[in-house]
Write a protein that holds these residues in place. Sequence first.
Motif, PDB file in Angstrom:
ATOM      1  N   ASP A 260       3.422 -20.737  58.573  1.00  0.00           N
ATOM      2  CA  ASP A 260       3.153 -19.571  57.715  1.00  0.00           C
ATOM      3  C   ASP A 260       2.628 -18.387  58.536  1.00  0.00           C
ATOM      4  O   ASP A 260       2.289 -18.534  59.721  1.00  0.00           O
ATOM      5  N   HIS A 261       2.568 -17.232  57.866  1.00  0.00           N
ATOM      6  CA  HIS A 261       2.055 -16.030  58.525  1.00  0.00           C
ATOM      7  C   HIS A 261       0.684 -15.660  57.970  1.00  0.00           C
ATOM      8  O   HIS A 261       0.361 -15.977  56.820  1.00  0.00           O
ATOM      9  N   LEU A 262      -0.098 -14.970  58.793  1.00  0.00           N
ATOM     10  CA  LEU A 262      -1.361 -14.433  58.297  1.00  0.00           C
ATOM     11  C   LEU A 262      -1.222 -12.913  58.239  1.00  0.00           C
ATOM     12  O   LEU A 262      -0.836 -12.272  59.225  1.00  0.00           O
ATOM     13  N   GLY A 263      -1.500 -12.339  57.067  1.00  0.00           N
ATOM     14  CA  GLY A 263      -1.474 -10.883  56.930  1.00  0.00           C
ATOM     15  C   GLY A 263      -2.861 -10.350  57.284  1.00  0.00           C
ATOM     16  O   GLY A 263      -3.871 -10.919  56.862  1.00  0.00           O
ATOM     17  N   VAL A 264      -2.916  -9.302  58.079  1.00  0.00           N
ATOM     18  CA  VAL A 264      -4.207  -8.735  58.501  1.00  0.00           C
ATOM     19  C   VAL A 264      -4.219  -7.245  58.152  1.00  0.00           C
ATOM     20  O   VAL A 264      -3.279  -6.514  58.493  1.00  0.00           O
ATOM     21  N   TYR A 265      -5.264  -6.810  57.459  1.00  0.00           N
ATOM     22  CA  TYR A 265      -5.408  -5.373  57.164  1.00  0.00           C
ATOM     23  C   TYR A 265      -6.156  -4.696  58.304  1.00  0.00           C
ATOM     24  O   TYR A 265      -7.316  -5.015  58.556  1.00  0.00           O
ATOM     25  N   PRO A 266      -5.511  -3.743  58.978  1.00  0.00           N
ATOM     26  CA  PRO A 266      -6.226  -3.056  60.069  1.00  0.00           C
ATOM     27  C   PRO A 266      -7.105  -1.923  59.535  1.00  0.00           C
ATOM     28  O   PRO A 266      -7.063  -1.585  58.351  1.00  0.00           O
ATOM     29  N   ILE A 267      -7.884  -1.352  60.424  1.00  0.00           N
ATOM     30  CA  ILE A 267      -8.671  -0.151  60.120  1.00  0.00           C
ATOM     31  C   ILE A 267      -8.305   0.852  61.216  1.00  0.00           C
ATOM     32  O   ILE A 267      -8.167   0.472  62.385  1.00  0.00           O
ATOM     33  N   ASN A 268      -8.130   2.114  60.850  1.00  0.00           N
ATOM     34  CA  ASN A 268      -7.755   3.102  61.869  1.00  0.00           C
ATOM     35  C   ASN A 268      -8.867   3.275  62.910  1.00  0.00           C
ATOM     36  O   ASN A 268     -10.052   3.141  62.596  1.00  0.00           O
ATOM     37  N   ARG A 269      -8.461   3.610  64.141  1.00  0.00           N
ATOM     38  CA  ARG A 269      -9.430   3.790  65.234  1.00  0.00           C
ATOM     39  C   ARG A 269     -10.342   4.973  64.931  1.00  0.00           C
ATOM     40  O   ARG A 269      -9.878   6.037  64.519  1.00  0.00           O
ATOM     41  N   GLU A 270     -11.641   4.771  65.177  1.00  0.00           N
ATOM     42  CA  GLU A 270     -12.640   5.805  64.872  1.00  0.00           C
ATOM     43  C   GLU A 270     -12.281   7.136  65.544  1.00  0.00           C
ATOM     44  O   GLU A 270     -12.408   8.206  64.957  1.00  0.00           O
ATOM     45  N   GLU A 271     -11.782   7.040  66.777  1.00  0.00           N
ATOM     46  CA  GLU A 271     -11.420   8.236  67.537  1.00  0.00           C
ATOM     47  C   GLU A 271     -10.336   9.043  66.802  1.00  0.00           C
ATOM     48  O   GLU A 271     -10.425  10.263  66.669  1.00  0.00           O
ATOM     49  N   ASP A 272      -9.325   8.332  66.280  1.00  0.00           N
ATOM     50  CA  ASP A 272      -8.235   9.001  65.561  1.00  0.00           C
ATOM     51  C   ASP A 272      -8.736   9.542  64.226  1.00  0.00           C
ATOM     52  O   ASP A 272      -8.364  10.638  63.813  1.00  0.00           O
TER      53      ASP A 272
END
Length: 622
Positions: free
Chosen positions: A265-277
Amino acid sequence: MEIIGARDDRDTASKSGSSESSDTVTILYGSQTGSARKLAFQFANELLEKYSKKAFVDAMDNYDLSSIVDSTQLTAIVFFVSSYGEGEQCDNASKTFSYLSKLCAENSHHLKNLHYGLFGLGNTAYDNYQGASRDLKHCLSKLGSTLLGSYGEGNDEKGELVEDYLQWKNQFMPTLAEHLRWKPSKEDAYKPSIVISEVSPRTHVNGEIVSSLRDLKFLDKPPYHIAKPFKARLLNSQKFTDGQRCQFHCEISLEGSRMKYQTGDHLGVYPINREEDVSKFMFLFCLSQKADQVVQLRSALPLWIPSPTTYKAIVKHYLNINSAISSQMLQTLANFAPPDISKDRLLSLSSRDLFTKEVVERRLTMWEVLLEASDGNPWPDVPFSFLLESLGKLEPRYYSIASSELLYPDQAHLTIKCERELVKGKLFYGVCSNYIESLCFEEVDQAGRPRDWQTVSVFVKKSSFKPPLNGDTPMIMVCVGTGIAPFRGFIQHRIALSAAHNVGKMILFYGCKDKSDILYPNEWPKYSTALESKLSVHFALSRENPARKQYVQDIILQLSKDIYELLEKGAYFYVCGDAIKLSNMSKLVRQILVQRKSISEEEAAKTLKQLKLRGRYQEDLW
Ligand SMILES: Cc1cc2nc3c(=O)[nH]c(=O)nc-3n(C[C@H](O)[C@H](O)[C@H](O)COP(=O)(O)O)c2cc1C
């Protein structure tokens, strides 16, 4: 079928494409990973905006083509078709393609009243560029259909797919409108589809202000899924290689989530945008001063952002701020340019050649283009709603789970390669892989909290890339790079089974650059010891010895006798990793069948097709 421009008017669906002066047009897509589908919807939305016309959008296989065969009524259909495998059609277009090829064989103008538009999506890195869309064009022409405007082709290889689409669309859309006798309904003025109101924290009803949907306490209970991910603790992590080619292993705790996964199976991961960007983006659109302002969002369309929330929360958690800009977007943005920026300069930048050279080839994001155009000054007049509409959602990323639930029921292991690419002297960071890397390896998080606190929002996504149900069945596994992930899980699965049962033979072909590039180097001897003669691992090192470059394909050919014998015993054949490096695998299997079974190319192709249908030949490529 999704209707754009007539959301509750199911009746009109039956009229779809019924006459040339119709108010509706049918748009069909064949799409594996969503690009063709996205363009189909983009096209439909633009028809609605420009001509106030409705469009019926669906996957090709959900449309009954037989209903227009030999029809006396004129029908207009626009196709968006991607190619896969060896220039073949996508899964959601395969029934339509086989139906059309049967019709074609009858050598009759069965679809002479069909007028169609066609945009093909492909990648010149593959041998059979645009195989599916070119086949469709050929077949429709044999069936007597008329191509409207010119046939369009979009090429993924240089990242110019969207620009290719826009060039085709700018020519095709007026042709289609003229054919259907549609008149533009209004001027191109921007009209927001999302209304954003700044509210005081006390005025919104019943609301908890959330920096992230994942923070809502009442949501923090099982069951967890894509819309309600689990905040999982990070356990151990280990770096294999560092720097620009950073690859690592990471263990995520699923304890308390009641989420169960199965090997493969796959694991879905929610990212967070880089603070710098995030801070550069906030500065550019003059949001820094009101980062914590509470906002309420309203729209007739479903929204992916919880409301009320804050500007900063939207930019950080929900908005794909690093999405690329298209020349069309740049033209709209020119209307919101700061007064001292020449609109002409922006419009000339949006011309095809300059845009390709200055924006596409340098892989600039929307905010980078604007920041550069204004010499680092802000753009205060761009509506926030425009940013939400054009940049879209920060999507979860999917990783193959690199462990087996039989050995690790409460943990999901991931094998990650950080996306870091040097383009024209600038380093690009993939948002999710680098986010997970910073969670795993930085001593403190952005809020200064120690690493033990780190959590990541995840959910399990079922996959069909699974080991055979029967533990006795032999397996042949071929991978390059982080494509090793699911096979580590498959092997662990067999180790767990071997405690009580006899397990089938496994051969792993694993392609890496050199010895230092082999992931999990300490584990392979242990797995071989645990499974004894049942597991054989073959490394193909492409850069270890410049005089003797070895690829997985070379070793597979050397061992073709063993592979053939295993296939005859019912083996499952799996391929995982970089799509281009492994693009010729099915050809290789056909070659082995031709040589070892002494059959013709056609018979080998049929045999492979059968293997695919039975799930005995599976690919997971990216
Ligand atoms: C595994 C794989 C195989 C592919 N095979 C072909 C091919 O044979 N010919 C081609 O022109 N493009 C090929 N492509 C490129 C896709 O058609 C292209 O990336 C397209 O934009 C994907 O559209 P979709 O997201 O609608 O599926 C392939 C891509 C992948 C990942």
